[in-house]
Design an enzyme around this catalytic site. Structure first.
Site, PDB file in Angstrom:
ATOM      1  N   SER A  81       1.274  -5.889   8.174  1.00 48.24           N
ATOM      2  CA  SER A  81       0.936  -4.791   7.271  1.00 48.24           C
ATOM      3  C   SER A  81      -0.464  -4.260   7.588  1.00 48.24           C
ATOM      4  O   SER A  81      -0.778  -4.005   8.743  1.00 48.24           O
ATOM      5  CB  SER A  81       1.060  -5.248   5.815  1.00 48.24           C
ATOM      6  OG  SER A  81       0.961  -4.167   4.930  1.00 48.24           O
ATOM      7  N   HIS A  82      -1.311  -4.104   6.576  1.00 44.02           N
ATOM      8  CA  HIS A  82      -2.614  -3.469   6.769  1.00 44.02           C
ATOM      9  C   HIS A  82      -3.704  -4.482   7.110  1.00 44.02           C
ATOM     10  O   HIS A  82      -4.885  -4.127   7.143  1.00 44.02           O
ATOM     11  CB  HIS A  82      -3.007  -2.707   5.503  1.00 44.02           C
ATOM     12  CG  HIS A  82      -3.063  -3.577   4.272  1.00 44.02           C
ATOM     13  ND1 HIS A  82      -1.945  -4.114   3.711  1.00 44.02           N
ATOM     14  CD2 HIS A  82      -4.101  -4.009   3.528  1.00 44.02           C
ATOM     15  CE1 HIS A  82      -2.284  -4.837   2.650  1.00 44.02           C
ATOM     16  NE2 HIS A  82      -3.588  -4.793   2.528  1.00 44.02           N
TER      17      HIS A  82
ATOM     18  N   ASP B  63       2.147  -0.520   9.133  1.00 43.16           N
ATOM     19  CA  ASP B  63       3.615  -0.497   9.251  1.00 43.16           C
ATOM     20  C   ASP B  63       4.229   0.601   8.394  1.00 43.16           C
ATOM     21  O   ASP B  63       5.448   0.686   8.260  1.00 43.16           O
ATOM     22  CB  ASP B  63       4.223  -1.856   8.917  1.00 43.16           C
ATOM     23  CG  ASP B  63       4.070  -2.247   7.459  1.00 43.16           C
ATOM     24  OD1 ASP B  63       3.034  -1.916   6.866  1.00 43.16           O
ATOM     25  OD2 ASP B  63       4.979  -2.899   6.911  1.00 43.16           O
TER      26      ASP B  63
END
Length: 548
Positions: A147-148, A307
């Site tokens: 993710s981030h 993502d």
């Protein structure tokens, strides 16, 4: 939270990850399953770690993928597996490892054409579309993304045939089996040399991008965005959707500009987040400092994380909207602009999301469905069309198609972003919509902070009961509810939520750090918020003392 002195400043050379060293560690270092931090651990978003800490290495991915192959056989899942990756440096090596095992086990795998990156929601969309049209052999998926999280991170998550994050029973089984493989030096793991796996008869190229882009008009009113000719700015933050936005603009005739088309695994173009780390979080004012000043160049601007399952919305007048503000604006807009949705379609929120959502839902006459943190709790409701919208306070959401059927069962930052354009084109921008809500319902103040906790204290908090809360007031108001289970589905919160008339707090242990998280909100003033936060620490601290 203590803000780093360089937060919001452009990353310096010394902040950047050494990509060759990171990838070398992935292949060369082996995890020790006797060390807890080096074992396979599935959290709310799969297994995550870094090759530097021996928590995300080749052996992890080989073991997890073999476990997934066995899980598929156990569940009689024999359709194709949709495999996607993001732009983190560890994602491509993990892709190679996963494909070696999938091919070695004879699993049909759908990989992206032209070595393309694939956003998380695109995998969910592909699984659901395949299973709707080919119900005889169900498909599932793997998304390789942290993710981030920072550039040295890797992530690996499994999506069952429902297209959303795997449930606890599935992840526990996969996790246990993967750790068995680690403890036996990968005995029983079947694999094929990558170059052979790439051309194996079970490996297929799939045009994820076209399939997703062509279907967007079934969930967003693309015509109204086009006809309005509003200007749109997009920053993909160097993420998996970087090559999706221009095809979207071309296909639907949008006046859209990608302000940063760069893909660089060091993410050197990012400004540092609140703690001085590079983090591709589109909801952070620190991480978004390079993009926020461009808001006046466009009618609406937005970004997505690596993502592309999370969104960050920038309105001309109000700047970067806090996630809770945008969720409330989405609900106020969607449930008046989607006439084909069921009249009883509910609003899904996590227990730690803003109570503004509850006030908006009541006005709309919609049932509120509150669940613990984790998008997996929304999957069934979205699949059935019982939930029109589902959102998390961490800037993740999804919602139904225009006809009231499921779009994705995972978070989709791209449709959340495009919805902001639809709002702006058809009504008002999201910042203006939220301002109108505050005029009607009041202006909440919301904040998440951290407090120290040992591993033993975190376990206590995860198993806390209502009886452990020995107070009757919160910040000068009577406590009206204490929750250790979510009111929507009855699942454990993994902590506690204490509610008064105008405020609340929730406390949950962190899964990775020696802290617990305090979420707090008030509809009064900042002094009241600080009082709630202070009393939250005192209440939880007293539980720790009594149960020690």
């Amino acid at each position: 939270m203590k803000i780093h002195p360089r937060a919001g400043q452009l990353a310096a050379e010394s902040d950047l990850v050494d990509v060759p060293k990171l990838i070398a560690a992935y292949f060369e270092d082996r995890p020790d399953p006797g060390i807890a931090e080096q074992r396979v651990v599935f959290g709310t978003s799969g297994h995550r770690g870094s090759s530097f800490q021996r928590s995300f290495n080749e052996w992890h991915i080989l073991a997890i993928t073999q476990a997934i192959c066995l899980y598929r056989r156990k569940q009689k899942i024999d359709g194709p597996l949709f495999l996607g990756i993001d732009t983190h440096a560890l994602s491509r090596p993990a892709f190679e490892s996963a494909l070696e095992v999938l091919a070695g086990n004879g699993v049909d795998v759908m990989i992206a054409q032209n070595n393309e990156y694939t956003p998380t929601p695109v995998i969910s969309h592909a699984i659901l579309k395949y299973n709707k049209n080919c119900p005889a052999g169900l498909s599932d998926g793997i998304v390789i993304t942290p993710s981030h999280n920072p550039p040295d991170s890797g992530g690996f998550k499994y999506d069952p045939p429902h297209g959303g994050p795997a449930e606890g029973d599935a992840t526990k089984w996969i996790e246990a089996k993967a750790n068995e493989f680690l403890s036996t030096n990968l005995k029983g793991v079947l694999r094929m040399v990558f170059q052979n796996a790439l051309v194996a008869g079970t490996t297929y190229e799939h045009d994820y991008l076209t399939a997703y882009v062509e279907d967007l008009s079934s969930v967003i009113d693309m015509d109204v965005i086009r006809d309005s000719a509003i200007s749109i700015g997009v920053d993909p933050l160097g993420g998996a959707g970087v090559h999706y936005w221009e095809p979207i603009a071309k296909r639907y005739g949008l006046k859209l500009k990608v302000v940063n088309p760069v893909v660089d695994p060091t993410f050197r173009f990012m400004t540092l987040d609140w703690d001085g780390k590079i983090r591709m979080d589109p909801s952070s004012t620190y991480a978004m400092q390079s993009f926020i000043p461009m808001k006046d160049d466009f009618d609406i601007s937005f970004a997505c994380d690596t993502d592309h399952d999370r969104h960050g919305i920038i309105a001309k007048g109000s700047g970067l909207l806090p996630p809770n503000h945008y969720l409330a604006a989405c609900i106020a807009y969607l449930f008046t602009q989607r006439p084909a949705w069921r009249p009883n379609a509910a609003v899904g929120k996590t227990v730690v999301s803003s109570s503004m959502i509850g006030r908006v839902s009541r006005k709309l006459g919609r049932k509120l469905f509150e669940v613990p943190v984790g998008f997996k709790y929304f999957v069934d409701g979205l699949l059935r069309g019982d939930l029109g919208f589902a959102g998390e306070e961490s800037a993740g959401s999804s919602f139904l198609r225009l006809d009231g059927t499921v779009w994705t069962t995972d978070k989709d930052g791209m449709i959340a972003a495009l919805l902001a354009a639809e709002m702006t084109a058809k009504s008002k921008d999201p910042g203006e919509i939220y301002f109108d809500l505050t005029q009607e319902f009041g202006t909440p103040l919301y904040e998440r902070t951290d407090a120290s906790a040992t591993a033993e204290q975190k376990e206590l908090l995860a198993r806390i009961s209502k009886a452990d809360i020995a107070v009757s007031t919160l910040a000068g108001e009577d406590i009206v509810a204490i929750q250790t289970n979510a009111p929507g589905d009855g699942n454990p919160i993994g902590g506690v939520k204490v509610i008064s008339e105008n405020g609340w707090f929730a406390a949950r242990p962190s899964g990775t750090e020696e802290i617990y998280k305090i979420y707090a909100e008030t509809f009064k003033d900042e002094q009241h918020l600080r009082q709630i936060q202070a009393e939250a620490e005192s209440i939880v601290g007293e539980v720790f003392r009594k149960r020690a």
